[in-house]
Design a protein around this motif. Structure first.
Motif, PDB file in Angstrom:
ATOM      1  N   THR A  49       6.176  16.553 -38.578  1.00  0.00           N
ATOM      2  CA  THR A  49       6.969  15.591 -39.323  1.00  0.00           C
ATOM      3  C   THR A  49       7.292  15.886 -40.596  1.00  0.00           C
ATOM      4  N   TRP A  50       6.200  16.391 -41.356  1.00  0.00           N
ATOM      5  CA  TRP A  50       6.282  16.702 -42.792  1.00  0.00           C
ATOM      6  C   TRP A  50       7.047  18.014 -42.871  1.00  0.00           C
ATOM      7  N   MET A  51       6.919  19.043 -41.998  1.00  0.00           N
ATOM      8  CA  MET A  51       7.866  20.042 -41.881  1.00  0.00           C
ATOM      9  C   MET A  51       9.243  19.490 -42.014  1.00  0.00           C
ATOM     10  N   ARG A  52       9.623  18.726 -40.960  1.00  0.00           N
ATOM     11  CA  ARG A  52      11.147  18.414 -40.959  1.00  0.00           C
ATOM     12  C   ARG A  52      11.501  17.533 -42.032  1.00  0.00           C
ATOM     13  N   THR A  53      10.766  16.424 -42.436  1.00  0.00           N
ATOM     14  CA  THR A  53      11.119  15.625 -43.615  1.00  0.00           C
ATOM     15  C   THR A  53      11.076  16.105 -44.879  1.00  0.00           C
ATOM     16  N   VAL A  54      10.104  16.873 -45.184  1.00  0.00           N
ATOM     17  CA  VAL A  54       9.670  17.083 -46.580  1.00  0.00           C
ATOM     18  C   VAL A  54      10.061  18.657 -46.992  1.00  0.00           C
ATOM     19  N   LEU A  55       9.322  19.429 -46.334  1.00  0.00           N
ATOM     20  CA  LEU A  55       9.281  21.139 -46.547  1.00  0.00           C
ATOM     21  C   LEU A  55      10.590  21.482 -46.308  1.00  0.00           C
ATOM     22  N   LEU A  56      11.205  21.804 -45.175  1.00  0.00           N
ATOM     23  CA  LEU A  56      12.410  22.346 -44.933  1.00  0.00           C
ATOM     24  C   LEU A  56      13.599  21.691 -45.850  1.00  0.00           C
ATOM     25  N   PRO A  57      13.784  20.328 -45.847  1.00  0.00           N
ATOM     26  CA  PRO A  57      14.787  19.698 -46.931  1.00  0.00           C
ATOM     27  C   PRO A  57      14.631  20.161 -48.331  1.00  0.00           C
ATOM     28  N   SER A  58      13.321  20.598 -48.785  1.00  0.00           N
ATOM     29  CA  SER A  58      13.123  20.937 -49.887  1.00  0.00           C
ATOM     30  C   SER A  58      13.430  22.500 -50.379  1.00  0.00           C
ATOM     31  N   LEU A  59      13.630  23.410 -49.136  1.00  0.00           N
ATOM     32  CA  LEU A  59      14.064  24.798 -49.412  1.00  0.00           C
ATOM     33  C   LEU A  59      15.705  24.906 -49.992  1.00  0.00           C
ATOM     34  N   PRO A  60      15.774  26.134 -50.388  1.00  0.00           N
ATOM     35  CA  PRO A  60      17.148  26.427 -50.711  1.00  0.00           C
ATOM     36  C   PRO A  60      17.976  26.705 -49.594  1.00  0.00           C
ATOM     37  N   THR A  61      19.345  26.515 -49.704  1.00  0.00           N
ATOM     38  CA  THR A  61      20.131  26.659 -48.370  1.00  0.00           C
ATOM     39  C   THR A  61      20.296  27.958 -47.680  1.00  0.00           C
ATOM     40  N   SER A  62      19.847  28.890 -48.760  1.00  0.00           N
ATOM     41  CA  SER A  62      19.692  30.479 -48.007  1.00  0.00           C
ATOM     42  C   SER A  62      18.331  30.566 -47.269  1.00  0.00           C
ATOM     43  N   VAL A  63      17.625  29.622 -46.869  1.00  0.00           N
ATOM     44  CA  VAL A  63      16.365  29.907 -46.250  1.00  0.00           C
ATOM     45  C   VAL A  63      16.431  29.443 -44.703  1.00  0.00           C
ATOM     46  N   PHE A  64      16.447  30.182 -44.113  1.00  0.00           N
ATOM     47  CA  PHE A  64      16.534  30.042 -42.355  1.00  0.00           C
ATOM     48  C   PHE A  64      15.342  30.153 -41.597  1.00  0.00           C
ATOM     49  N   THR A  65      14.757  29.044 -40.841  1.00  0.00           N
ATOM     50  CA  THR A  65      13.409  28.833 -40.513  1.00  0.00           C
ATOM     51  C   THR A  65      13.297  28.957 -39.034  1.00  0.00           C
ATOM     52  N   VAL A  66      12.265  29.642 -38.488  1.00  0.00           N
ATOM     53  CA  VAL A  66      12.149  29.762 -36.975  1.00  0.00           C
ATOM     54  C   VAL A  66      10.714  29.426 -36.721  1.00  0.00           C
ATOM     55  N   LEU A  67      10.694  28.388 -35.762  1.00  0.00           N
ATOM     56  CA  LEU A  67       9.552  27.674 -35.375  1.00  0.00           C
ATOM     57  C   LEU A  67       9.395  28.177 -34.020  1.00  0.00           C
ATOM     58  N   VAL A  68       8.232  28.927 -33.520  1.00  0.00           N
ATOM     59  CA  VAL A  68       7.973  29.434 -32.289  1.00  0.00           C
ATOM     60  C   VAL A  68       6.723  29.008 -31.801  1.00  0.00           C
ATOM     61  N   GLY A  69       6.746  28.202 -30.545  1.00  0.00           N
ATOM     62  CA  GLY A  69       5.530  27.683 -29.907  1.00  0.00           C
ATOM     63  C   GLY A  69       5.794  27.357 -28.501  1.00  0.00           C
ATOM     64  N   ARG A  70       4.715  26.751 -27.815  1.00  0.00           N
ATOM     65  CA  ARG A  70       4.733  26.525 -26.633  1.00  0.00           C
ATOM     66  C   ARG A  70       5.668  25.378 -26.355  1.00  0.00           C
ATOM     67  N   ASP A  71       5.260  24.281 -27.200  1.00  0.00           N
ATOM     68  CA  ASP A  71       5.821  22.912 -26.802  1.00  0.00           C
ATOM     69  C   ASP A  71       7.415  22.617 -27.014  1.00  0.00           C
ATOM     70  N   ARG A  72       7.979  21.934 -26.255  1.00  0.00           N
ATOM     71  CA  ARG A  72       9.498  21.562 -26.592  1.00  0.00           C
ATOM     72  C   ARG A  72       9.495  20.893 -27.814  1.00  0.00           C
ATOM     73  N   PRO A  73      10.225  21.155 -28.811  1.00  0.00           N
ATOM     74  CA  PRO A  73      10.321  20.174 -30.191  1.00  0.00           C
ATOM     75  C   PRO A  73      10.679  18.693 -29.989  1.00  0.00           C
ATOM     76  N   THR A  74       9.976  17.899 -30.700  1.00  0.00           N
ATOM     77  CA  THR A  74      10.502  16.510 -30.772  1.00  0.00           C
ATOM     78  C   THR A  74      11.954  16.344 -30.837  1.00  0.00           C
ATOM     79  N   SER A  75      12.567  15.457 -30.275  1.00  0.00           N
ATOM     80  CA  SER A  75      13.870  14.978 -30.338  1.00  0.00           C
ATOM     81  C   SER A  75      14.391  14.842 -31.722  1.00  0.00           C
ATOM     82  N   ALA A  76      13.523  14.416 -32.736  1.00  0.00           N
ATOM     83  CA  ALA A  76      14.015  14.174 -34.091  1.00  0.00           C
ATOM     84  C   ALA A  76      14.492  15.382 -34.844  1.00  0.00           C
ATOM     85  N   TRP A  77      14.426  16.576 -34.147  1.00  0.00           N
ATOM     86  CA  TRP A  77      14.909  17.774 -34.860  1.00  0.00           C
ATOM     87  C   TRP A  77      16.239  17.814 -34.409  1.00  0.00           C
TER      88      TRP A  77
END
Length: 635
Positions: A119-147
């Motif tokens: 939740t912190w990644m989605r609501t705090v960290l990523l919104p604070s980054l410049p628009t030039s940043v693209f993030t790739v999150l790789v894991g076993r679990d399907r992401p929460t619907s909030a994404w």
């Protein structure tokens, strides 16, 4: 222009990556799309997520920067993520460093272990980054619907779900690994399109031409040929070393020597043998088994020889507890200790068996009415009024678990003692016993004290439910943030008969007699983490977890419903709740409820204990379902 070694490495990576052309193209398009913010890549262990990520990061346009984090090396707290980024970027200002390139790809692999900060990644960290940043999150679990559904995220997210390779692409991969037509056909009959199984089958076929293996079936990795593929070519000593390594999160030569109780020469030989295996990765911290291998081999040992596995875990815990870590390596030892614990309430904090079904985040002002309704439904009027005073005085102490539509399904309230208005504590009948206990046993000035004032689910009250469990998981994030100074946690429980089996094994104890409020008795409890804070508490849990064996008594499989017997058989095969749900065509949540019921009826606490009991009593063959047609339980 002179060719460099880097050019050769890029060409080799492209040439050896086979079978994911469509997914690779889609991920690379997303990386370059200025309207996209994040890509969410997920799939079961060994399905090829990391290889896809690495291939996507090859031959990016000039001026593109890349930063890759491995979630296994990151403390699952906001501070831990920031520290990891600072180390990787070599800069204290993360936002500025990420904004220096025209395009910067930030990739986080093994993201499933960072669920506490999702939740912190989605609501705090990523919104604070410049628009030039693209993030790739790789894991076993399907992401929460909030994404996808949270305001502003629609259209900014790319999701890739990886499954088994189709037959023609699996065949291409095997031929690219040097197998002839007949060997490739035999290997794919075994692997059924699962990339890790394909790679291991190819390695086996090259080393032992003509070797026959059993297919990987929907029944899971253990009864199929995958376990044999991992260990079939090993000597007796090699298999023992692999089983010892599968007991721990990662292994160094000193740790392996301690776990095996071996001399220096034997430990060195075992370590070198492990390092040569195709599914073992050498890292700066030591050797890391592929998680599918570790889980499969470890589960098999837990069922087949539980006493030996207990010895391994006990020796590993003693080794870790006896070696205080460096100040900058606190998280690694914490994670190593948590891995040794099988109590699901604790282990799921950082090694979850299933993705939480609810998003937990700080409460918003507009949540006030929903929180008040939940409190009024489950608390006496005067206690609900006390909670309302907390909301007015300290709204920042409330967090909520939300359903998919954003409504509040549960809340938890947690505060640091020193940040709370003393008058509010004095006026709260539920909190007053904590003050009396603190006055009688004052903490040291540098020790931090947490107050978990209350948690309540909309439907379940204080009892366990998916939403309440998500709130408890979020509290563990606070534990991680506040160590090594966190010393105590105070809380209160009403239904001790049902919650005692959860809280008492964790070390909670009454602070004194219960407090009766309008006919409801609130039992004040506290958890003393001890002078070594969270790590000392974890070490004690490891000891008690290892030493206490379940006593199932005279229970037989008639205590289980027909569906629970099927779930037990699949659980014993090593399937996760998600895979059990896929196999039986039910939701992951329903599968998890069946697993919880099985634990209660059999009197066990872990999946390995349930599987061992079922195997010892000969229940499995009678109850294994025969439907399904996929790899690792996915139809």
């Amino acid at each position: 222009m002179t060719r460099t070694i880097a050019d050769r490495i890029r060409e080799n990576a492209t040439r050896t990556f086979v079978g994911r052309d469509a997914e690779l193209a889609e991920l690379q398009r997303a990386v370059l799309d200025p309207e996209r913010v994040v890509a969410l890549v997920h799939g079961p262990g060994g399905i090829g997520k990391t290889r896809l990520l690495r291939a996507a990061l090859v031959d990016l346009p000039a001026g593109t920067a890349v930063t890759v984090l491995d979630g296994r090396d990151v403390e699952p707290t906001p501070e831990g993520v920031v520290r990891a980024l600072q180390r990787a970027l070599g800069a204290s200002d993360v936002v500025a460093a990420l904004g220096t390139a025209s395009r910067h790809v930030l990739a986080v692999d093994t993201y499933e272990v960072l669920g506490l900060v999702d939740t912190w990644m989605r609501t705090v960290l990523l919104p604070s980054l410049p628009t030039s940043v693209f993030t790739v999150l790789v894991g076993r679990d399907r992401p929460t619907s909030a994404w996808h559904t949270a305001p502003g995220w629609a259209g900014s997210t790319t999701e890739l779900c990886l499954g088994p390779l189709p037959a023609d692409r699996a065949h291409d991969l095997l031929r690219a690994r040097g197998l002839d037509e007949a060997s490739a056909r035999r290997a794919d009959d075994f692997a059924r399109g699962h990339p890790l199984a394909l790679e291991l089958a190819a390695a086996t076929a090259r080393g032992r031409p003509g070797t026959a293996t059993s297919p990987v079936t929907a029944g899971g990795p253990i009864p199929g040929g995958l376990l044999e593929c991992f260990v079939g070519g090993l000597s007796g000593d090699g298999r023992v070393a692999l089983e010892a390594a599968a007991t721990t999160r990662w292994v160094t030569e000193p740790l392996l020597r301690a776990v095996l109780d071996a001399d220096d020469g034997a430990a060195r030989a075992a370590y070198d043998a492990l390092r040569r295996l195709p599914f073992v990765e050498s890292t700066s911290d030591g050797l890391m088994l592929h998680d599918v291998v570790r889980d499969t081999v470890g589960h098999d040992l837990a069922v087949r020889d539980p006493e030996r596995r207990r010895r391994y875990r006990r020796r590993a815990a003693a080794f870790l507890a006896g070696r205080p870590p460096a100040r900058d390596d606190l998280w690694q030892r914490t994670a190593d200790l948590m891995f040794l614990i099988e109590n699901p309430v604790v282990r799921d904090a950082c090694f979850p068996s299933a993705r939480p079904t609810h998003v937990v985040e700080p409460a918003r002002p507009q949540d006030s009415a929903q929180i008040a309704r939940i409190a009024a439904e489950h608390e006496p009027p005067s206690v609900a009024a006390a909670l309302a005073r907390w909301w007015v005085g300290h709204p920042e102490t409330f967090a909520v678990a939300r359903d998919g539509d954003g409504t509040v399904a549960a809340f938890v309230q947690i505060a640091e003692l020193g940040a709370v208005d003393p008058a509010l504590l004095e006026s709260d009948p539920v909190a007053r016993p904590w003050l009396e206990h603190l006055e009688a046993r004052p903490p040291d000035p540098d020790e931090r004290v947490l107050l978990m004032r209350r948690w309540l689910g909309r439907e379940s009250g204080e009892l366990r439910s998916p939403a309440v469990s998500a709130c408890w998981l979020d509290v563990k994030r606070t534990y991680m943030q506040w160590r090594p100074r966190l010393r105590r946690l105070y809380s209160t429980v009403v239904d001790l008969p049902r919650l005692g089996p959860i809280f008492l094994p964790l070390g909670f104890a009454p602070t004194g007699p219960g407090v009766a409020v309008e006919g409801t008795t609130y039992q004040p409890v506290w958890l003393d983490f001890g002078p070594q804070s969270v790590d000392g508490w974890l070490a004690r849990l490891v000891d008690s977890d290892i030493d206490v064996a379940p006593d199932p008594g005279p229970v037989d499989d008639c205590a289980l419903s027909p569906r629970e017997r099927e779930v037990l058989a699949l659980l014993a095969d090593g399937l996760s709740n998600r895979d059990i749900g896929s196999r039986l065509f039910v939701s992951e949540k329903t599968a998890g409820r069946h697993v919880s019921n099985i634990f209660t009826k059999l009197g066990v606490h872990t999946r390995a204990q349930a599987a061992r009991l079922a195997a010892e009593r000969g229940w499995l063959d009678r109850h294994r379902p025969v439907v399904g047609n996929g790899v690792f339980g996915s139809p």
